[in-house]
Design a protein around this motif. Structure first.
Motif, PDB file in Angstrom:
ATOM      1  N   THR A  91      12.739   4.311  -6.746  1.00 13.33           N
ATOM      2  CA  THR A  91      13.912   5.031  -6.233  1.00 13.33           C
ATOM      3  C   THR A  91      14.048   6.418  -6.843  1.00 13.33           C
ATOM      4  N   ASP A  92      13.949   6.486  -8.168  1.00  4.78           N
ATOM      5  CA  ASP A  92      14.186   7.765  -8.842  1.00  4.78           C
ATOM      6  C   ASP A  92      13.001   8.723  -8.745  1.00  4.78           C
ATOM      7  N   GLU A  93      11.844   8.211  -8.316  1.00  7.34           N
ATOM      8  CA  GLU A  93      10.654   9.055  -8.230  1.00  7.34           C
ATOM      9  C   GLU A  93      10.499   9.726  -6.871  1.00  7.34           C
ATOM     10  N   LEU A  94      11.157   9.197  -5.854  1.00  6.07           N
ATOM     11  CA  LEU A  94      10.963   9.708  -4.497  1.00  6.07           C
ATOM     12  C   LEU A  94      11.296  11.191  -4.336  1.00  6.07           C
ATOM     13  N   PRO A  95      12.404  11.697  -4.892  1.00  2.00           N
ATOM     14  CA  PRO A  95      12.747  13.107  -4.646  1.00  2.00           C
ATOM     15  C   PRO A  95      11.708  14.096  -5.156  1.00  2.00           C
ATOM     16  N   ALA A  96      10.895  13.680  -6.138  1.00  2.15           N
ATOM     17  CA  ALA A  96       9.893  14.596  -6.692  1.00  2.15           C
ATOM     18  C   ALA A  96       8.628  14.671  -5.851  1.00  2.15           C
ATOM     19  N   ILE A  97       8.513  13.807  -4.849  1.00  2.00           N
ATOM     20  CA  ILE A  97       7.330  13.790  -3.983  1.00  2.00           C
ATOM     21  C   ILE A  97       7.560  14.798  -2.864  1.00  2.00           C
ATOM     22  N   GLY A 155       0.806  -1.212   0.000  1.00  2.00           N
ATOM     23  CA  GLY A 155       0.000   0.000   0.000  1.00  2.00           C
ATOM     24  C   GLY A 155       0.836   1.258   0.000  1.00  2.00           C
ATOM     25  N   GLY A 156       2.018   1.207   0.610  1.00  2.00           N
ATOM     26  CA  GLY A 156       2.906   2.359   0.592  1.00  2.00           C
ATOM     27  C   GLY A 156       3.455   2.635  -0.789  1.00  2.00           C
ATOM     28  N   VAL A 157       3.701   1.588  -1.567  1.00  2.00           N
ATOM     29  CA  VAL A 157       4.177   1.768  -2.940  1.00  2.00           C
ATOM     30  C   VAL A 157       3.088   2.444  -3.778  1.00  2.00           C
ATOM     31  N   ILE A 158       1.849   1.997  -3.610  1.00  2.00           N
ATOM     32  CA  ILE A 158       0.724   2.612  -4.325  1.00  2.00           C
ATOM     33  C   ILE A 158       0.563   4.069  -3.905  1.00  2.00           C
ATOM     34  N   ALA A 159       0.735   4.341  -2.618  1.00  2.00           N
ATOM     35  CA  ALA A 159       0.489   5.686  -2.073  1.00  2.00           C
ATOM     36  C   ALA A 159       1.397   6.737  -2.684  1.00  2.00           C
ATOM     37  N   LEU A 160       2.547   6.327  -3.179  1.00  2.00           N
ATOM     38  CA  LEU A 160       3.530   7.283  -3.671  1.00  2.00           C
ATOM     39  C   LEU A 160       3.276   7.714  -5.114  1.00  2.00           C
ATOM     40  N   ARG A 161       2.182   7.268  -5.732  1.00  2.00           N
ATOM     41  CA  ARG A 161       2.006   7.440  -7.173  1.00  2.00           C
ATOM     42  C   ARG A 161       1.175   8.650  -7.589  1.00  2.00           C
ATOM     43  N   HIS A 162       0.361   9.250  -6.713  1.00  2.00           N
ATOM     44  CA  HIS A 162      -0.483  10.378  -7.098  1.00  2.00           C
ATOM     45  C   HIS A 162      -0.254  11.557  -6.148  1.00  2.00           C
ATOM     46  N   PRO A 163       0.925  12.155  -6.178  1.00  2.00           N
ATOM     47  CA  PRO A 163       1.242  13.214  -5.210  1.00  2.00           C
ATOM     48  C   PRO A 163       0.318  14.418  -5.288  1.00  2.00           C
ATOM     49  N   ASP A 164      -0.341  14.649  -6.430  1.00  2.00           N
ATOM     50  CA  ASP A 164      -1.207  15.811  -6.553  1.00  2.00           C
ATOM     51  C   ASP A 164      -2.458  15.703  -5.692  1.00  2.00           C
ATOM     52  N   LEU A 165      -2.835  14.478  -5.328  1.00  2.00           N
ATOM     53  CA  LEU A 165      -4.024  14.265  -4.502  1.00  2.00           C
ATOM     54  C   LEU A 165      -3.684  13.944  -3.054  1.00  2.00           C
ATOM     55  N   VAL A 166      -2.415  14.002  -2.724  1.00  2.20           N
ATOM     56  CA  VAL A 166      -1.948  13.583  -1.404  1.00  2.20           C
ATOM     57  C   VAL A 166      -1.547  14.806  -0.588  1.00  2.20           C
ATOM     58  N   ALA A 167      -2.288  15.054   0.483  1.00  2.05           N
ATOM     59  CA  ALA A 167      -1.943  16.156   1.380  1.00  2.05           C
ATOM     60  C   ALA A 167      -0.708  15.814   2.208  1.00  2.05           C
ATOM     61  N   SER A 168      -0.639  14.557   2.634  1.00  7.54           N
ATOM     62  CA  SER A 168       0.546  14.065   3.332  1.00  7.54           C
ATOM     63  C   SER A 168       0.559  12.548   3.240  1.00  7.54           C
ATOM     64  N   LEU A 169       1.699  11.967   3.576  1.00  5.66           N
ATOM     65  CA  LEU A 169       1.905  10.523   3.480  1.00  5.66           C
ATOM     66  C   LEU A 169       2.282   9.934   4.827  1.00  5.66           C
ATOM     67  N   ILE A 170       1.755   8.759   5.108  1.00  2.00           N
ATOM     68  CA  ILE A 170       2.265   7.908   6.182  1.00  2.00           C
ATOM     69  C   ILE A 170       2.604   6.587   5.517  1.00  2.00           C
ATOM     70  N   ALA A 200       5.055  16.106  -0.734  1.00  2.00           N
ATOM     71  CA  ALA A 200       4.140  16.063   0.415  1.00  2.00           C
ATOM     72  C   ALA A 200       4.901  15.650   1.667  1.00  2.00           C
ATOM     73  N   PRO A 201       4.608  16.264   2.809  1.00  2.00           N
ATOM     74  CA  PRO A 201       5.274  15.848   4.038  1.00  2.00           C
ATOM     75  C   PRO A 201       4.947  14.401   4.368  1.00  2.00           C
ATOM     76  N   ALA A 202       5.943  13.648   4.814  1.00  2.00           N
ATOM     77  CA  ALA A 202       5.777  12.207   5.011  1.00  2.00           C
ATOM     78  C   ALA A 202       6.279  11.766   6.378  1.00  2.00           C
ATOM     79  N   LEU A 203       5.553  10.832   6.950  1.00  2.00           N
ATOM     80  CA  LEU A 203       5.984  10.094   8.126  1.00  2.00           C
ATOM     81  C   LEU A 203       6.269   8.670   7.670  1.00  2.00           C
ATOM     82  N   VAL A 204       7.478   8.195   7.896  1.00  2.00           N
ATOM     83  CA  VAL A 204       7.872   6.842   7.509  1.00  2.00           C
ATOM     84  C   VAL A 204       8.094   6.041   8.785  1.00  2.00           C
ATOM     85  N   LYS A 212      10.529  15.620   2.105  1.00  2.00           N
ATOM     86  CA  LYS A 212      10.194  16.041   3.471  1.00  2.00           C
ATOM     87  C   LYS A 212       9.723  14.811   4.239  1.00  2.00           C
ATOM     88  N   SER A 213      10.526  14.326   5.146  1.00  2.00           N
ATOM     89  CA  SER A 213      10.137  13.108   5.851  1.00  2.00           C
ATOM     90  C   SER A 213      10.674  13.072   7.268  1.00  2.00           C
TER      91      SER A 213
END
Length: 263
Positions: free
Chosen positions: A191-197, A96-111, A199-203, A226-227
């Protein structure tokens, strides 16, 4: 591979909380369902609207007519967010975390909890992931869950929790949905997509997670713009179920900081 997106109405969800509260969308792991988020539905609904899905092809959701690919799963999650007025705070466990990283425009923040950049980061991991569909077909859901479920929690997990994890998996996975999900994971390397995200994230990661592991969670945290990274002691791969009070407390703190949700 062509992405297949189910309509939001074809996806089963469990929901709790005020419909006007900030939205928290919960996306489960590859061997699970919305049932995995019972501690969050019970423990966070006083402050946010908690929506937990059964991914396409899982539990009570309809089967896709062909393999969605990672983008298809992400697009279906995005449709749920839009249907509820989005954007959303998105909580993704493991797959689910992999899926969560795919639509940053609709994501206010990530856990992102006990997750990975995808199995495509390593050929051996990708091969093993692709092999899981055959294991499920050969063993059946009950035997498959009995073999895999206990690995998802720490050695100190209670027998009741182990039984719940196994029962949830047995009641959630089936063909072809599980195979579609495994193929999507085997293809994924974010890996290469993470820097473009941005949204503030809690990992978060369980200290005793032997499935994806703390190194992989730290790689995610280090790659995001931002994590904050947190290790939860006394927990394996399913930290949200094994240490629900601590897990929920960190989620509350995160939401308080990023969205002024009362802690």
């Amino acid at each position: 591979m062509t992405a297949a997106t189910l309509t939001a109405g074809a996806v089963h969800t469990r929901e709790a909380g005020d419909p006007d509260a900030p939205l928290l969308l919960c996306l489960h792991g590859i061997g699970s369902s919305s049932a995995a988020f019972a501690p969050q539905l019970d423990g966070l609904a006083d402050q946010v609207r908690v929506v937990a899905w059964d991914a396409p092809g899982y539990a009570d959701s309809a089967d896709p007519d062909h393999a969605p690919g990672l983008d298809g799963y992400a697009d279906t999650a995005a449709a749920l967010i839009r249907e509820r007025g989005g954007p959303a705070h998105v909580l993704g466990v493991s797959w689910g975390g992999v899926i969560a990283l795919r639509h940053p425009d609709l994501v206010a923040s990530l856990i992102v909890a006990d997750s990975s950049r995808g199995s495509g980061t390593d050929p051996d991991k990708a091969k093993a992931m692709r092999g899981r569909a055959g294991q499920l077909a050969a063993q059946g859901p009950e035997a498959f869950a009995a073999a895999r479920g206990p690995r998802l929690v720490s050695d100190g997990a209670s027998p009741d929790l182990v039984a719940r994890v196994v029962a949830t998996m047995a009641g959630s996975v089936r063909s072809p949905g599980y195979g579609y999900a495994a193929e999507a994971m085997a293809d994924a390397d974010l890996t290469d997509e993470l820097p473009a995200i941005t949204a503030p994230a809690l990992v978060l990661c369980g200290e005793q997670d032997t499935v994806t592991g703390t190194d992989e969670s730290q790689a995610i945290a280090g790659g995001l713009a931002k994590s904050v990274y947190v290790t939860l002691s006394g927990a394996g791969h399913l930290a949200n179920q094994e240490r629900p009070e601590a897990f929920n407390a960190w989620v509350r703190a995160h939401l308080h900081v990023v969205a002024r949700v009362p802690a």
